[in-house]
Design a protein around this motif. Structure first.
Motif, PDB file in Angstrom:
ATOM      1  N   ALA A   1      -4.772  -0.816   0.854  1.00 41.28           N
ATOM      2  CA  ALA A   1      -3.977  -0.213  -0.220  1.00 41.28           C
ATOM      3  C   ALA A   1      -4.289  -0.872  -1.546  1.00 41.28           C
ATOM      4  O   ALA A   1      -4.333  -2.099  -1.651  1.00 41.28           O
ATOM      5  CB  ALA A   1      -2.492  -0.344   0.094  1.00 41.28           C
TER       6      ALA A   1
ATOM      7  N   LYS B   1       0.483  -0.569  -3.189  1.00 41.59           N
ATOM      8  CA  LYS B   1       1.013  -0.846  -1.855  1.00 41.59           C
ATOM      9  C   LYS B   1       2.293  -0.077  -1.524  1.00 41.59           C
ATOM     10  O   LYS B   1       3.111   0.197  -2.413  1.00 41.59           O
ATOM     11  CB  LYS B   1       1.354  -2.336  -1.712  1.00 41.59           C
ATOM     12  N   TYR B   2       2.435   0.162  -0.239  1.00 35.48           N
ATOM     13  CA  TYR B   2       3.671   0.692   0.353  1.00 35.48           C
ATOM     14  C   TYR B   2       4.478  -0.502   0.862  1.00 35.48           C
ATOM     15  O   TYR B   2       3.997  -1.256   1.698  1.00 35.48           O
ATOM     16  CB  TYR B   2       3.257   1.628   1.501  1.00 35.48           C
ATOM     17  N   TRP B   3       5.661  -0.713   0.316  1.00 38.28           N
ATOM     18  CA  TRP B   3       6.509  -1.798   0.836  1.00 38.28           C
ATOM     19  C   TRP B   3       7.962  -1.383   0.703  1.00 38.28           C
ATOM     20  O   TRP B   3       8.488  -1.274  -0.398  1.00 38.28           O
ATOM     21  CB  TRP B   3       6.246  -3.129   0.108  1.00 38.28           C
TER      22      TRP B   3
ATOM     23  N   SER C   1      -2.808  -1.237  12.571  1.00 35.66           N
ATOM     24  CA  SER C   1      -1.896  -0.188  13.033  1.00 35.66           C
ATOM     25  C   SER C   1      -2.201   1.130  12.326  1.00 35.66           C
ATOM     26  O   SER C   1      -1.982   2.203  12.888  1.00 35.66           O
ATOM     27  CB  SER C   1      -0.438  -0.596  12.830  1.00 35.66           C
TER      28      SER C   1
ATOM     29  N   SER D   1       3.073   4.535  12.165  1.00 39.14           N
ATOM     30  CA  SER D   1       3.031   3.421  11.218  1.00 39.14           C
ATOM     31  C   SER D   1       2.795   4.063   9.862  1.00 39.14           C
ATOM     32  O   SER D   1       1.869   4.866   9.712  1.00 39.14           O
ATOM     33  CB  SER D   1       1.860   2.501  11.582  1.00 39.14           C
ATOM     34  N   GLY D   2       3.644   3.734   8.870  1.00 38.28           N
ATOM     35  CA  GLY D   2       3.582   4.446   7.597  1.00 38.28           C
ATOM     36  C   GLY D   2       2.174   4.566   7.046  1.00 38.28           C
ATOM     37  O   GLY D   2       1.682   5.666   6.765  1.00 38.28           O
ATOM     38  N   SER D   3       1.493   3.425   6.915  1.00 35.69           N
ATOM     39  CA  SER D   3       0.187   3.440   6.250  1.00 35.69           C
ATOM     40  C   SER D   3      -0.865   4.214   7.049  1.00 35.69           C
ATOM     41  O   SER D   3      -1.925   4.522   6.514  1.00 35.69           O
ATOM     42  CB  SER D   3      -0.294   2.013   5.991  1.00 35.69           C
TER      43      SER D   3
ATOM     44  N   ARG E   1      -2.435   7.409   5.700  1.00 37.71           N
ATOM     45  CA  ARG E   1      -3.534   7.339   4.724  1.00 37.71           C
ATOM     46  C   ARG E   1      -4.897   7.206   5.392  1.00 37.71           C
ATOM     47  O   ARG E   1      -5.922   7.314   4.709  1.00 37.71           O
ATOM     48  CB  ARG E   1      -3.310   6.157   3.759  1.00 37.71           C
TER      49      ARG E   1
ATOM     50  N   SER F   1       4.755  -5.938   9.533  1.00 33.26           N
ATOM     51  CA  SER F   1       5.127  -5.149   8.363  1.00 33.26           C
ATOM     52  C   SER F   1       6.340  -4.276   8.694  1.00 33.26           C
ATOM     53  O   SER F   1       7.176  -4.020   7.824  1.00 33.26           O
ATOM     54  CB  SER F   1       3.952  -4.312   7.859  1.00 33.26           C
TER      55      SER F   1
ATOM     56  N   HIS G   1       9.280  -4.319   5.973  1.00 28.19           N
ATOM     57  CA  HIS G   1       9.764  -3.190   5.154  1.00 28.19           C
ATOM     58  C   HIS G   1      11.294  -3.207   5.062  1.00 28.19           C
ATOM     59  O   HIS G   1      11.864  -2.898   4.023  1.00 28.19           O
ATOM     60  CB  HIS G   1       9.332  -1.854   5.760  1.00 28.19           C
TER      61      HIS G   1
ATOM     62  N   MET H   1       4.040  -6.903  -4.964  1.00 25.87           N
ATOM     63  CA  MET H   1       4.530  -6.774  -3.581  1.00 25.87           C
ATOM     64  C   MET H   1       4.826  -8.153  -2.986  1.00 25.87           C
ATOM     65  O   MET H   1       5.856  -8.350  -2.338  1.00 25.87           O
ATOM     66  CB  MET H   1       3.521  -6.032  -2.708  1.00 25.87           C
TER      67      MET H   1
ATOM     68  N   ASP I   1      -2.726  -7.919   1.795  1.00 32.61           N
ATOM     69  CA  ASP I   1      -1.702  -7.180   2.530  1.00 32.61           C
ATOM     70  C   ASP I   1      -0.725  -8.152   3.209  1.00 32.61           C
ATOM     71  O   ASP I   1      -0.605  -9.284   2.795  1.00 32.61           O
ATOM     72  CB  ASP I   1      -2.373  -6.245   3.550  1.00 32.61           C
ATOM     73  N   ALA I   2      -0.081  -7.703   4.274  1.00 31.25           N
ATOM     74  CA  ALA I   2       0.916  -8.550   4.942  1.00 31.25           C
ATOM     75  C   ALA I   2       0.230  -9.513   5.903  1.00 31.25           C
ATOM     76  O   ALA I   2       0.411  -9.470   7.123  1.00 31.25           O
ATOM     77  CB  ALA I   2       1.925  -7.668   5.676  1.00 31.25           C
TER      78      ALA I   2
END
Ligand code: PMV
Length: 325
Positions: A15, A18-20, A108, A140-142, A145, A192, A196, A242, A282-283
């Motif tokens: 990302a 980022k998605y958080w 993931s 998994s959200g990401s 994408r 993650s 979240h 983030m 990232d995480a």
């Protein structure tokens, strides 16, 4: 005769924005939109076989039997596919990653994108890209994408139907390379998924969210105009924002290690001295260093000289999730 087996391959993604944090934890409706690049050459290959003889779903990852919550997350996606296809068979899922799992390289994301495609196709469904992206998001959200190819934007949306990802530029549009400085392959201490849920406990999350559409716009334009200087500035800001939220949530999450910070400082200095490179994290502790293709071997060599860097993976922009024979 209908086939009940399919195999799909998918890249992880990194990302840039980022998605958080989630607006809906169960459906993974994110608190903000995000932009990423798929990573070519790193992949998850997943075979799904719906089989009458099975009494339950089964999962192997890199040839090891997996139970507990990873299996439950996979089963939840299989259950949705069974409902959509009106079948009752359990499935065996065999997945293989060619990159380290659980250390800030979004395993993931690749896993659930490949699972969504393989499972839906094995069940006889032909979901379009948006449908696949939504299904992958539920795992998994990401992962939503990793379904479309190239440079991808996930529109946050506000419900299951409106939250999916689409390509903003194809792989090959811009010769960017992600040089991943691997400093640890250990599983991250806080997933993650758990992270979240803590985002909203940080007083900084509201400020981060309020500024997201500005960062998305700058990042989207930087990609479309192939403007590295603009991309570098916005993705480092976004990563730092983030991590500021992570470090100020309750309990606080620290994913950086001393070497992480050392690499970030060195990359920023390289850029000041004329080498176009920038970082995002990232995480996990590993550092993704983005640069142009022409500079990738120089960036890789410099990273390998930093004490604590165990290896460097390099990836150009990857294509969409796809079926393989
Ligand atoms: O999809 P998840 O739940 O693994 O969350 C991914 C979170 C980050 O990798 C830190 C950011 C992102 O947008 O990929």
């Amino acid at each position: 005769m209908q086939s009940w087996t399919a195999t799909a391959i998918s890249c992880p993604n990194i990302a840039f924005i980022k998605y958080w944090g989630n607006r809906d934890e169960a459906l993974h409706i994110p608190s903000n939109g995000s932009i990423s690049m798929n990573l070519e050459g790193l992949f998850t290959r997943t075979q799904v076989a719906f089989t009458p003889a099975l009494q339950s779903d089964q999962l192997t990852l890199n040839q090891q039997n997996i139970h507990g919550s990873p299996l439950e997350r996979v089963s939840a996606i299989l259950e949705l596919v069974r409902e959509m296809a009106a079948i009752k068979l359990f499935a065996s899922v065999k997945s293989h990653n060619n990159f380290p799992t659980g250390a800030g390289i979004a395993s993931s994301a690749a896993a659930f994108a490949a699972l969504a495609l393989a499972a839906s196709r094995a069940a006889g469904l032909e979901l379009d890209e948006q449908g696949l992206s939504r299904l992958a998001r539920l795992g998994s959200g990401s992962a939503c994408r990793s379904v479309p190819g190239g440079f991808v934007e996930w529109q946050a949306g506000d419900d299951n139907l409106s939250s999916f990802a689409q390509s903003i530029a194809p792989a090959g549009y811009w010769d960017l390379v992600d040089c991943v400085a691997v400093i640890s392959q250990a599983h991250k201490p806080t997933s993650s998924l758990e992270g979240h849920a803590l985002a909203g406990t940080s007083p900084l999350q509201a400020a981060r969210l309020a500024d997201t559409s500005r960062r998305l716009e700058i990042c989207r334009q930087a990609i479309l105009e192939r403007d590295f200087a603009a991309l570098a500035e916005i993705i480092e800001l976004d990563s730092n924002l983030m991590h500021s939220v992570m470090m100020t949530s309750q309990p606080a999450l620290f994913y950086w290690q001393p070497v992480t910070l050392e690499i970030m400082a060195q990359v920023a200095a390289w850029r000041r001295n004329g080498l176009p490179a920038c970082y995002t994290v990232d995480a996990g502790p590993n550092v993704h260093v983005l640069c142009l293709g022409d500079h990738a071997s120089q960036v890789k060599n410099r990273l390998l000289q930093i004490p604590g860097v165990k290896s460097v993976l390099t990836a150009r922009t990857g294509g969409p999730a796809r079926l393989i024979p």
